[in-house]
Structure formats: C-alpha cells, structure tokens
Scaffold this motif. Structure first.
Motif, PDB file in Angstrom:
ATOM      1  N   VAL A 257      -2.004 -34.264  26.776  1.00 59.32           N
ATOM      2  CA  VAL A 257      -2.275 -35.690  26.619  1.00 59.32           C
ATOM      3  C   VAL A 257      -3.324 -35.892  25.528  1.00 59.32           C
ATOM      4  O   VAL A 257      -4.353 -35.214  25.501  1.00 59.32           O
ATOM      5  N   ILE A 258      -3.032 -36.830  24.634  1.00 61.98           N
ATOM      6  CA  ILE A 258      -3.990 -37.224  23.601  1.00 61.98           C
ATOM      7  C   ILE A 258      -4.734 -38.447  24.118  1.00 61.98           C
ATOM      8  O   ILE A 258      -4.127 -39.480  24.414  1.00 61.98           O
ATOM      9  N   ALA A 259      -6.044 -38.349  24.225  1.00 58.28           N
ATOM     10  CA  ALA A 259      -6.835 -39.438  24.798  1.00 58.28           C
ATOM     11  C   ALA A 259      -8.111 -39.612  23.994  1.00 58.28           C
ATOM     12  O   ALA A 259      -8.550 -38.718  23.263  1.00 58.28           O
ATOM     13  N   GLY A 260      -8.715 -40.789  24.154  1.00 53.84           N
ATOM     14  CA  GLY A 260      -9.962 -41.074  23.452  1.00 53.84           C
ATOM     15  C   GLY A 260     -10.146 -42.567  23.258  1.00 53.84           C
ATOM     16  O   GLY A 260      -9.359 -43.385  23.752  1.00 53.84           O
ATOM     17  N   ALA A 261     -11.180 -42.917  22.549  1.00 54.71           N
ATOM     18  CA  ALA A 261     -11.478 -44.323  22.294  1.00 54.71           C
ATOM     19  C   ALA A 261     -10.476 -44.916  21.312  1.00 54.71           C
ATOM     20  O   ALA A 261      -9.699 -44.203  20.663  1.00 54.71           O
ATOM     21  N   THR A 262     -10.479 -46.218  21.200  1.00 53.36           N
ATOM     22  CA  THR A 262      -9.589 -46.889  20.244  1.00 53.36           C
ATOM     23  C   THR A 262      -9.959 -46.514  18.821  1.00 53.36           C
ATOM     24  O   THR A 262     -11.115 -46.258  18.496  1.00 53.36           O
ATOM     25  N   ASN A 263      -8.915 -46.466  17.970  1.00 49.90           N
ATOM     26  CA  ASN A 263      -9.073 -46.210  16.535  1.00 49.90           C
ATOM     27  C   ASN A 263      -9.715 -44.858  16.219  1.00 49.90           C
ATOM     28  O   ASN A 263     -10.304 -44.681  15.159  1.00 49.90           O
ATOM     29  N   ALA A 264      -9.565 -43.897  17.128  1.00 52.37           N
ATOM     30  CA  ALA A 264     -10.074 -42.555  16.830  1.00 52.37           C
ATOM     31  C   ALA A 264      -9.052 -41.718  16.063  1.00 52.37           C
ATOM     32  O   ALA A 264      -9.391 -40.674  15.501  1.00 52.37           O
ATOM     33  N   GLY A 265      -7.791 -42.164  16.057  1.00 55.03           N
ATOM     34  CA  GLY A 265      -6.740 -41.429  15.345  1.00 55.03           C
ATOM     35  C   GLY A 265      -5.778 -40.704  16.271  1.00 55.03           C
ATOM     36  O   GLY A 265      -5.146 -39.724  15.870  1.00 55.03           O
ATOM     37  N   LYS A 266      -5.627 -41.188  17.488  1.00 49.57           N
ATOM     38  CA  LYS A 266      -4.745 -40.521  18.452  1.00 49.57           C
ATOM     39  C   LYS A 266      -3.289 -40.584  18.012  1.00 49.57           C
ATOM     40  O   LYS A 266      -2.575 -39.583  18.044  1.00 49.57           O
ATOM     41  N   SER A 267      -2.832 -41.754  17.623  1.00 49.43           N
ATOM     42  CA  SER A 267      -1.436 -41.897  17.202  1.00 49.43           C
ATOM     43  C   SER A 267      -1.169 -41.116  15.917  1.00 49.43           C
ATOM     44  O   SER A 267      -0.086 -40.553  15.738  1.00 49.43           O
ATOM     45  N   SER A 268      -2.155 -41.057  15.039  1.00 48.69           N
ATOM     46  CA  SER A 268      -1.999 -40.258  13.811  1.00 48.69           C
ATOM     47  C   SER A 268      -1.846 -38.787  14.155  1.00 48.69           C
ATOM     48  O   SER A 268      -1.057 -38.061  13.537  1.00 48.69           O
ATOM     49  N   LEU A 269      -2.594 -38.327  15.162  1.00 54.85           N
ATOM     50  CA  LEU A 269      -2.482 -36.933  15.576  1.00 54.85           C
ATOM     51  C   LEU A 269      -1.111 -36.668  16.192  1.00 54.85           C
ATOM     52  O   LEU A 269      -0.503 -35.621  15.939  1.00 54.85           O
ATOM     53  N   LEU A 270      -0.610 -37.600  16.997  1.00 56.91           N
ATOM     54  CA  LEU A 270       0.724 -37.451  17.567  1.00 56.91           C
ATOM     55  C   LEU A 270       1.766 -37.329  16.467  1.00 56.91           C
ATOM     56  O   LEU A 270       2.616 -36.427  16.490  1.00 56.91           O
ATOM     57  N   ASN A 271       1.726 -38.214  15.493  1.00 57.33           N
ATOM     58  CA  ASN A 271       2.690 -38.181  14.399  1.00 57.33           C
ATOM     59  C   ASN A 271       2.570 -36.894  13.591  1.00 57.33           C
ATOM     60  O   ASN A 271       3.573 -36.345  13.113  1.00 57.33           O
ATOM     61  N   LEU A 272       1.342 -36.415  13.443  1.00 58.71           N
ATOM     62  CA  LEU A 272       1.125 -35.177  12.699  1.00 58.71           C
ATOM     63  C   LEU A 272       1.753 -33.988  13.427  1.00 58.71           C
ATOM     64  O   LEU A 272       2.394 -33.127  12.812  1.00 58.71           O
ATOM     65  N   LEU A 273       1.598 -33.935  14.745  1.00 62.07           N
ATOM     66  CA  LEU A 273       2.108 -32.804  15.505  1.00 62.07           C
ATOM     67  C   LEU A 273       3.629 -32.809  15.612  1.00 62.07           C
ATOM     68  O   LEU A 273       4.259 -31.749  15.597  1.00 62.07           O
ATOM     69  N   CYS A 274       4.228 -33.992  15.719  1.00 65.50           N
ATOM     70  CA  CYS A 274       5.685 -34.030  15.850  1.00 65.50           C
ATOM     71  C   CYS A 274       6.385 -34.259  14.516  1.00 65.50           C
ATOM     72  O   CYS A 274       7.618 -34.296  14.464  1.00 65.50           O
ATOM     73  N   GLN A 275       5.615 -34.401  13.444  1.00 67.62           N
ATOM     74  CA  GLN A 275       6.150 -34.497  12.083  1.00 67.62           C
ATOM     75  C   GLN A 275       7.124 -35.653  11.905  1.00 67.62           C
ATOM     76  O   GLN A 275       8.127 -35.560  11.185  1.00 67.62           O
ATOM     77  N   ARG A 276       6.822 -36.769  12.548  1.00 69.40           N
ATOM     78  CA  ARG A 276       7.616 -37.976  12.363  1.00 69.40           C
ATOM     79  C   ARG A 276       6.807 -39.165  12.885  1.00 69.40           C
ATOM     80  O   ARG A 276       5.873 -38.980  13.687  1.00 69.40           O
ATOM     81  N   PRO A 277       7.122 -40.369  12.465  1.00 67.15           N
ATOM     82  CA  PRO A 277       6.364 -41.544  12.907  1.00 67.15           C
ATOM     83  C   PRO A 277       6.743 -41.965  14.319  1.00 67.15           C
ATOM     84  O   PRO A 277       7.405 -42.998  14.527  1.00 67.15           O
ATOM     85  N   ALA A 278       6.348 -41.178  15.311  1.00 73.30           N
ATOM     86  CA  ALA A 278       6.710 -41.470  16.699  1.00 73.30           C
ATOM     87  C   ALA A 278       5.912 -42.635  17.259  1.00 73.30           C
ATOM     88  O   ALA A 278       6.361 -43.323  18.171  1.00 73.30           O
ATOM     89  N   ALA A 279       4.706 -42.853  16.769  1.00 81.41           N
ATOM     90  CA  ALA A 279       3.847 -43.932  17.275  1.00 81.41           C
ATOM     91  C   ALA A 279       3.390 -44.796  16.108  1.00 81.41           C
ATOM     92  O   ALA A 279       3.242 -44.324  14.975  1.00 81.41           O
ATOM     93  N   ILE A 280       3.160 -46.060  16.384  1.00 87.07           N
ATOM     94  CA  ILE A 280       2.681 -46.996  15.362  1.00 87.07           C
ATOM     95  C   ILE A 280       1.210 -46.717  15.084  1.00 87.07           C
ATOM     96  O   ILE A 280       0.391 -46.608  15.998  1.00 87.07           O
ATOM     97  N   VAL A 281       0.883 -46.600  13.800  1.00 88.21           N
ATOM     98  CA  VAL A 281      -0.499 -46.394  13.380  1.00 88.21           C
ATOM     99  C   VAL A 281      -0.983 -47.669  12.699  1.00 88.21           C
ATOM    100  O   VAL A 281      -0.345 -48.175  11.778  1.00 88.21           O
ATOM    101  N   SER A 282      -2.111 -48.200  13.183  1.00 87.69           N
ATOM    102  CA  SER A 282      -2.626 -49.461  12.655  1.00 87.69           C
ATOM    103  C   SER A 282      -4.148 -49.451  12.740  1.00 87.69           C
ATOM    104  O   SER A 282      -4.721 -48.863  13.668  1.00 87.69           O
ATOM    105  N   PRO A 283      -4.826 -50.096  11.775  1.00 89.53           N
ATOM    106  CA  PRO A 283      -6.282 -50.203  11.869  1.00 89.53           C
ATOM    107  C   PRO A 283      -6.736 -51.161  12.971  1.00 89.53           C
ATOM    108  O   PRO A 283      -7.918 -51.206  13.300  1.00 89.53           O
TER     109      PRO A 283
END
Length: 504
Positions: A257-283
């Motif tokens: 599980v990827i967890a943490g505070a908002t805007n820490a980069g969790k969704s970016s880490l998910l996309n990086l690990l699965c090598q596709r835009p699985a989650a929306i990344v937004s500021p």
C-alpha cells in the motif's frame, strides 16, 4: 466362555474399525462415477494460435482416434507423434492435417486411454474437429477440470499436485512459477504423505494395544513409542505452520500500500512502478479519493499495489471516506510505502528524524515500522546541502525504517528504491526453491491446525481413556487426508498385522 467373549469383542472391534476407515475413505476419496464415459475438450488456450491441442480421454478414445483419422491409415504407435489427415467421421470431409498421439492407459495423464490431436489453431478448424468428435455417439464434451479430476481419481495426482497444476497455469511471475512447479512435482504431497504414514502407524499401534494388550500379544513400550513419534510430528507440523504465510503470500500476491499525506507523490509513484498512467496525477490536493489497485511484477515477485487517498483532516464527505479506506488498507497491508515530500522536511538535519517519525506514526497508526519503507520523494527540489543533511540524518537514526531518497519526476534514485523494494518483498515471500516446500493454501493451513488440535486430544486422554485418545489420532489422520485427498482403511489394518504378526 470368557475366551469366546474375548474373541467376539475383538472381532466386533475390528469390524467397527474397518467400517470407520471405509467411511473415511469414502468421504475423502469419493467422487462422481464417470467411468465408461469418454470426454473431449480443447486443452490449449482459446483464440487464434498456430497450434491447438484437443484431448480425448476414456474407453472410446481409440475408436474416436480411428474415426477421425480413417480406417485405412495405420493406428499410431503409443506415445509417438504421427502426421495424419483429420476427417469428419460421417461426411469424410477433410478438416485439417495435423499430429495425432495415442496414450493407452494407465500410462496417460488421466490414467485412461487418451488421444491428442495437434491441429491448426484457427477457430474454424477447432470448431470443426470438436463438432466431429461430438457427433460420435460415445463421446461428450468434458466439464471444467474433468481431465484433472480423472487423473486424481486414478491416483496420478493428489490434491496438492492438482492445486500446484492450477497455480502453474495461473502463475504470472517467476517466483510463482517456481513455487507451483515444486508443488506440482509432489514435494508438498510427499511431505504430507510422510506425515500420514507416520500417523497411520501410530494409530495402528494404538488400535492394536486396545484390542490385544490383554492377551499379551503386544510388546512393552508401544505406547511410549507412539508418544515420542506424535510429539515429534506435532513439532514438525507446527514448524511448517510458522512460516509467516510466505507461500500463501507468494501465491496470491504481496499486498503493498502506498500511503502518506496529500501531494507527497503517491500517485506518481504508483504510475512509476506500473509504467503506465494508472492514477490521475494533479497538483490539487485530494485528487485521489478511492483506492486504486494494480498488479505489478517486482523482481519476479507478484505485488498487488494500492494507491490511497492522502491523509489529512477534511470536511469533504467523499474525501473522509477515502481517508478511512486508506487507513483500513494500511492496517491490512503486508508492506506500506510511506511517501513523504522531502522538500517539506526541516532544513535543520537534527529535526529530520523527529519529523519523519511523526509522519510515520500518523500513517501507520501504531503499526510496526518494520512493515514499511520510507519513500522520500521530490528529491529534485532539494539542494545538495539539504540532500546530504537528510541522508546524514537517516544514517544516524536507529529508530526509522529503511528509507529511499528519490524523484518520481526525474527518476533519480528509482533503481535503488526498486532494489530495496524487491529485497523487502523477497523477505515476505521467501525463496520457493530453498528449504522445505511452502504452505500455499489457506485450506492446507486449516486442516493442519485441525490436525494439531486433534493430536492434543490424544495427549489429553492418553492416560484417561485410550479409545478417546485414539480418536484424536484418527481425526488428525482425517485432517491430513483431506489435504491430499487420500486416507485408506486397509493401510491401518495391514500395519496392525505386519508389525505385530497377530495370529501369525
């Protein structure tokens, strides 16, 4: 008169024992009686392919093979491939030209007469051959898993090997393949079979002691040997159970599980690990509100990766539910990746460890820090001095879990993080090729726990009522038999007469 009564009592005891064991055998080995039926099915995958394999099994397999290859062609030699024209048995229209193989029973997968047709994998060819087989009066389409069921009933596979075959078919990573191959090869089944044999011997000795000890036909110390053997067996089963569920975790996937505070980069880490835009990344903080799941292969190990909502106080009803689900998923996780925005850490290195400790406590809610990795994201926003200060603080702190400084934006430090993640997952799953065979199924664990509890009954009643103590051993044997699918009454009676030569 006493002698006659004693003989009648022993005879009735043996009859009752035999009936009990035959009942056990019927309950554990029973199955649908499909003897006499010949079945067929496509054994290779669905869809267009170069080659498709159609399997036929049952007493009419030879007739079916001859009907589809023509009576003028010689019948194939067993276990050798022959190129043949495949024809319709009624219209004699040529359907395809392919390889045919003949496997006379019992030397076949199912233990029955079997045939295989290796044909071209176009849908029209496959459907044509299947329709031709279905037109034969003695054949019917196989039900799901029926070939393997017949192999089990023929004694070609036990239930652990059947489950290993299923796991091999569904294996998606190298580690899963290795574990499934080892189970399908019978390593786990042999371990349980060895335990069953030892339990069977112990039960036979206890039964013999109950029936014949009064006539001094049983040597001294038999029960002491049973006590020692069962004590050793319980220790082995408990050791097998205390594997931290590594085999089950490898089979089903590690919950990360990827967890943490908002805007820490969790969704970016998910996309990086699965090598596709699985989650929306937004500021915009709070973009992820539900759990986003994806399966990834990290170093040959299966991971079910979950991105969760950022943890913060909010008045938004939907986001509140997302935070609740995030905390629940962290509690259930095998491993938590706690993502921290490293650019928001204190500038003074002396305060970095305390800040990270507070964020860990917030995310984990009291869970052990050994079950997590710290991911310090956005290292590209740090100066060289800040980066060195954070790394120095991490080295000096002995209370924090392993941490990785990286940037999902520039990929800096990602390779090091992947190596650390792989090692953590490998520890959770273990090496399927090292040590004893892994416990892979929750079903096995439940039956083994039942077995241990039943053997505790033997210890409880051993000096009070030997018949009740024997029942504990019998229940333990049933528990093991339910794992492999095999419990035999005759084995116990054979041991009684072989080991003690009762009546010569």
């Amino acid at each position: 008169m006493n002698y006659v009564i004693g003989e009648m009592r022993r005879a009735s005891t043996f009859l009752a024992s035999t009936l009990r064991y035959r009942t056990i055998k019927r309950l554990t080995n029973g199955g649908p009686d499909s003897a006499g039926e010949t079945i067929f099915a496509l054994s290779s995958g669905q869809g267009k392919c170069g080659v498709a394999v159609i399997r036929v099994s049952g007493p009419a397999s030879a007739l079916a093979l001859r009907a589809l290859t023509g009576s003028r062609q010689s019948f194939p030699t067993p276990r050798k491939a022959f190129l043949r024209n495949i024809i319709h048995p009624h219209s004699e229209e040529m359907l395809d030209r392919g390889l045919v193989l003949w496997f006379p029973g019992p030397r076949s997968f199912t233990g029955e007469d079997s045939a295989e047709l290796h044909i071209h994998g176009g849908p029209a060819v496959i459907n044509g051959v299947l329709e031709a087989l279905g037109s034969l009066p003695s054949l019917r389409p196989a039900e799901a898993g029926e070939f393997t069921r017949r192999a089990f009933h023929a004694g070609k596979l036990d239930l652990t090997e059947v489950e290993g075959l299923g796991d091999l078919i569904h294996a998606e990573t190298e580690a899963q393949r290795r574990q499934a191959l080892r189970q399908m090869a019978g390593d786990l089944g042999r371990l349980y079979h060895d335990w069953s044999q030892r339990l069977t011997r112990c039960l036979a000795h206890v039964e013999a002691f109950i029936d014949f000890s009064e006539d001094e036909l049983i040597e001294d110390g038999v029960l002491n040997q049973v006590d020692e053997s069962l004590s050793q067996l319980v220790g082995e089963i408990e050791g097998h159970l205390s594997d931290e569920r590594k085999g089950e975790r490898l089979r089903s996937g590690v919950q990360v599980v990827i967890a943490g505070a908002t805007n820490a980069g969790k969704s970016s880490l998910l996309n990086l690990l699965c090598q596709r835009p699985a989650a929306i990344v937004s500021p915009v903080a709070g973009t992820t509100r539900d759990v986003v799941e994806t399966c990834v292969d990290i170093g040959g190990f299966p991971i079910l990766l979950s991105d969760t909502a950022g943890l913060r106080d909010t008045q938004d009803t939907v986001e509140i539910e997302g935070v609740r689900r995030a905390r629940e998923r962290v509690q259930q996780a095998d491993l938590a990746l706690v993502v921290v925005d490293s650019s928001q850490l204190p500038r003074d290195p002396r305060h970095v460890a305390a800040s990270l400790g507070g964020q860990l406590a917030e995310v984990l809610s009291g869970q052990a820090s050994q079950r997590c990795l710290l991911v310090l994201n956005k290292s590209d926003l740090l100066s060289e001095e800040q980066s060195r200060g954070i790394q120095s603080a991490l080295r000096e702190s002995g209370d924090l879990p392993q941490a990785c400084l990286l940037s999902c934006h520039t990929d800096s430090g990602v390779n090091g993080f992947l190596s650390v993640l792989k090692n953590a997952v490998q520890i959770l799953c273990g090496d399927p090729l090292v040590g004893g065979p892994s416990l892979t199924q929750a079903r096995h664990r439940a039956h083994l726990l039942e077995c241990v509890r039943s053997l505790a009954q033997y210890r409880q009643y051993r000096d009070l009522d030997l018949a009740l103590a024997a029942e504990g051993v019998r229940l333990a044997l049933i528990g093991l038999g339910r794992i492999t699918g095999r419990v035999g009454a005759e084995e116990i009676l054979d041991i009684i007469f072989r080991d003690f030569c009762i009546g010569k």
